[in-house]
Enzyme design. Structure first.
Site, PDB file in Angstrom:
ATOM      1  N   LYS A  53       0.837  -1.204   0.000  1.00 52.15           N
ATOM      2  CA  LYS A  53       0.000   0.000   0.000  1.00 52.15           C
ATOM      3  C   LYS A  53       0.872   1.255   0.000  1.00 52.15           C
ATOM      4  CE  LYS A  53      -3.820  -2.426   2.160  1.00 52.15           C
ATOM      5  NZ  LYS A  53      -4.491  -2.850   3.387  1.00 52.15           N
ATOM      6  N   GLN A  97      -4.576  -1.733   9.477  1.00 54.97           N
ATOM      7  CA  GLN A  97      -4.451  -3.035   8.833  1.00 54.97           C
ATOM      8  C   GLN A  97      -5.069  -4.116   9.730  1.00 54.97           C
ATOM      9  OE1 GLN A  97      -3.184  -3.653   5.655  1.00 54.97           O
ATOM     10  NE2 GLN A  97      -4.030  -5.689   6.043  1.00 54.97           N
ATOM     11  N   ASP A 120     -11.009   2.856   4.191  1.00 55.15           N
ATOM     12  CA  ASP A 120     -11.397   1.460   3.947  1.00 55.15           C
ATOM     13  C   ASP A 120     -12.915   1.338   3.790  1.00 55.15           C
ATOM     14  OD1 ASP A 120      -9.415  -0.410   3.597  1.00 55.15           O
ATOM     15  OD2 ASP A 120      -8.974  -0.585   5.742  1.00 55.15           O
TER      16      ASP A 120
END
Ligand code: NDP
Length: 288
Positions: A53, A97, A120
């Site tokens: 990422k 994460q 997200d």
């Protein structure tokens, strides 16, 4: 034989577009969009995802801010870091994460992220907006799937879609997005009976299960569109949830694994960061 929905090609195009728009944003606002990435612990797969990422951000001109915390970090410390990042004017997006270590309550962590920085799309506020048909930030994987379908002009209206998997991050939002495009949606899960028959009746199949090649090629209706979200590490390499070689004989379009949905998910995270950055600047301007 099915047409392959090539996620590497589509995401490269998408990333190029994001890079261009990021340059425009930076020129307008005197700063690049910023993404903070929080990793707790040393899970090898998570560490790889975070590194990927970060590289993706660099490639399109988004700044990334790393926050790598040790495995035993107290939940309070993670929450406190998120609150600091919520207030940080350089940070437009915050990504935690997952999975988090077991002693940390994932829902509490997600709830602490400012919904405007929830790149997200997992915050209940953003999920709720999607549920009522007024989405703001979309979860990356379902959003990437919709992008692939749009780019190939796959007709969704009036089609019967079967989604296998009901997770918050893939199955449920996928169902909502397909329903918004007027598909008739069936969501299947581990207690679903006669899964093969349900799939055999589907015009669009989305597999988000986490079981290598569980969906057999002969279940697929002639001409169906098959989207394989699954990523399963096996001795024979990375496999999807669909038995690809057999399924492509029946499908009209199919995503491969690897090189299908995965790269699109990554591209949509960059898009969400840019969208969040624009929103952030707009809010700032409204306050001054
Ligand atoms: P979850 O484990 O959260 O959900 C899996 C779903 O599959 C559950 O709803 C479960 O049902 C259902 N399921 C399990 N076994 C069966 C079965 N035998 N028959 C029918 N349904 C079943 O997984 P995620 O949604 O997080 O991820 C799914 C897959 O997608 C994984 O392989 C993951 O690695 C991959 N993934 C890929 C991404 C990408 O970018 N390509 C992004 C995110 C995930 P129940 O609810 O009843 O338990």
């Amino acid at each position: 034989m099915a047409i392959i929905l090539n996620g590497n090609e589509l995401s490269a195009r998408k990333r190029e577009q994001i890079a261009q728009e990021t340059r425009v944003f930076a020129a307008q606002h005197g700063r690049a969009p910023g993404l903070a990435v929080i990793l707790v612990g040393d899970d090898p797969a998570s560490s790889i995802y975070v590194r990927t990422k970060k590289n993706d951000c660099t490639q399109v001109g988004i700044r990334s801010f790393d926050h790598h915390l040790p495995e035993h970090t107290e939940a309070e410390e993670v929450l406190s870091l998120i609150k600091t990042l919520n207030a940080d004017g350089e940070v437009d997006g915050i990504l935690v994460q997952l999975p988090l270590p077991a002693h940390i309550d994932t829902q509490e962590v997600l709830l602490t992220i400012d919904p405007a920085k929830d790149v997200d799309g997992f915050h209940p506020y953003n999920m709720g907006r999607l549920l009522v048909g007024e989405p703001t930030i979309l979860p990356c994987t379902p959003s990437g799937v919709m992008y692939m379908l749009r780019e190939h002009s796959v007709e969704i209206k009036g089609k019967d879609a079967v989604i296998v998997g009901r997770s918050n991050i893939v199955g449920k939002p996928m169902a909502l997005l397909l329903m918004m495009e007027h598909a008739t949606v069936t969501i299947c899960h581990s207690r679903t009976r006669n899964l093969d028959q349900k799939i055999a009746a589907a015009d669009i199949v989305v597999a988000a299960i986490g079981k290598a090649e569980m969906i057999k090629g002969e279940w697929i209706k002639e001409g169906a569109v098959v989207i394989d979200v699954g990523m399963n590490r096996t001795e024979a390499g990375l496999k999807g949830d669909v038995s690809f070689e057999a399924a492509r004989e029946h499908a009209s379009y199919i995503t491969p694994v690897p090189g299908g949905v995965g790269p699109m998910t990554r591209a949509m995270l960059l898009e969400n960061t840019l969208v969040a950055a624009r929103g952030h600047q707009k809010n700032r301007a409204a306050k001054t």
